[in-house]
Design an enzyme around this catalytic site. Structure first.
Site, short mmCIF file in Angstrom:
data_model
loop_
_atom_site.label_atom_id
_atom_site.label_comp_id
_atom_site.label_asym_id
_atom_site.label_seq_id
_atom_site.Cartn_x
_atom_site.Cartn_y
_atom_site.Cartn_z
N THR A 125 -2.28 3.07 -0.57
CA THR A 125 -1.60 2.85 0.70
C THR A 125 -0.25 3.57 0.68
OG1 THR A 125 -0.58 0.78 -0.06
CG2 THR A 125 -2.72 0.63 1.04
N SER B 79 -9.62 4.17 2.45
CA SER B 79 -9.38 3.04 3.34
C SER B 79 -8.24 2.22 2.76
CB SER B 79 -10.64 2.17 3.49
OG SER B 79 -10.37 1.06 4.32
N ASN C 205 -8.06 -0.87 3.33
CA ASN C 205 -8.59 -2.22 3.16
C ASN C 205 -10.11 -2.14 3.07
OD1 ASN C 205 -9.54 -4.95 3.76
ND2 ASN C 205 -7.44 -5.40 4.36
N HIS D 192 2.50 -10.18 3.80
CA HIS D 192 2.10 -9.88 2.43
C HIS D 192 3.10 -10.46 1.43
CE1 HIS D 192 -0.62 -6.92 4.28
NE2 HIS D 192 -1.31 -7.02 3.17
N HIS D 193 2.74 -10.42 0.18
CA HIS D 193 3.56 -10.92 -0.92
C HIS D 193 4.89 -10.16 -1.02
CE1 HIS D 193 2.37 -7.32 -3.23
NE2 HIS D 193 1.19 -7.51 -2.66
N LYS E 21 5.18 -6.25 -2.28
CA LYS E 21 4.57 -5.10 -1.59
C LYS E 21 5.63 -4.07 -1.25
CE LYS E 21 1.37 -3.85 2.10
NZ LYS E 21 0.60 -3.01 1.16
N GLY F 233 -1.03 -0.89 5.19
CA GLY F 233 -2.07 0.07 5.56
C GLY F 233 -3.09 -0.56 6.49
N THR F 234 -3.37 -1.85 6.29
CA THR F 234 -4.33 -2.53 7.16
C THR F 234 -3.79 -2.64 8.58
OG1 THR F 234 -5.16 -3.79 5.27
CG2 THR F 234 -5.67 -4.64 7.46
#
Length: 241
Positions: A76, A98, A100, A130-131, A134, A140-141
């Site tokens: 990502t 991808s 994800n 997210h955590h 990151k 990216g998702t």
């Protein structure tokens, strides 16, 4: 299946554990400390799985061009120019990138495309969580979901809001990133219409869902002809134009 694993962080180690438990083998492990080994290792696996970092992409691309090894990438934080590299690599090997590999997210994207077409006059907002470790934002998702609701890029992404912003522009899509704790990944897309709100949320309980999806996709990718593939093609069939 024999795997060349590129990137040995949290995702890489989980892929290794899951693959070995499923009876797969490793053709090698490449990480930041031995990235130069890609210049001499040759073709040692049925597929290369890359969850490293953007900085490794030139070395990985050179390896695929030289060996023709199928490549599954989950890296990502790539720029548009870097993402275009995968189109070029498709001339040398079957490749997929991808952000994800979750089956649920793949279905999420398909549903979003239909919802966005039907609810074309609604306001759209995307929130991802997210955590706290990151490194990139938005995720990216979130970018994949943005593409799903606005494939023609007719709207303007607004990454957070601050100050006196005035009324919301009709063609905005707000994209917001939350960071904290150990959250594996939650994504919500909201459609705001007159007197109603429609929301879809995908929540990941652990990284294992991404690992399972990546290995499933890698097994399919290894047997395909050269070309750049999308995850939806491998999961649901059909080629994009």
């Amino acid at each position: 299946m024999k795997i060349l694993l590129i990137g040995h962080g949290r995702m890489g180690r989980l892929i290794e554990q899951t693959a070995l438990a499923a009876g797969d083998a490793l053709g090698g492990i490449i990480d930041v400390g031995n990235l130069e080994d890609l210049q001499t290792i040759g073709r040692v696996a049925d597929v290369a799985i890359d969850f490293s970092a953007p900085a490794a992409l030139p070395a990985v691309a050179r390896y695929v061009r030289e060996t023709g090894t199928p490549l599954l990438s989950g890296v990502t934080g790539l720029s548009g120019t870097e993402l275009a590299v995968f189109d070029d690599l498709g001339r040398c090997a079957p490749v997929i990138h991808s952000a994800n590999y979750s089956l649920g997210v793949a279905v999420f994207r398909r549903v979003l495309a239909e919802a966005a077409e039907t609810l074309a006059d609604f306001d759209i907002e995307i929130v991802e969580t997210h955590h706290n470790q990151k490194a990139d934002a938005p995720s990216g998702t979130a970018k994949l979901l943005l593409e799903a609701v606005d494939p023609q890029r007719r709207r303007t992404p607004v990454y957070g809001r601050r100050g006196v912003t005035g009324p919301r522009e009709k063609r905005e899509i707000g994209v917001h990133a939350l960071r904290g704790g150990t959250e594996a990944g939650t994504h919500t897309v909201s459609f705001f219409g007159p007197d109603e709100v429609f929301e879809i949320t995908h929540r990941a309980s652990s990284r294992q869902i991404f690992v399972n999806g990546a290995l499933h996709a890698a097994r399919k990718l290894a047997g395909l002809p050269k070309g750049r593939y999308e995850l939806e093609e491998l999961l649901f069939g059909g080629r994009k134009g």
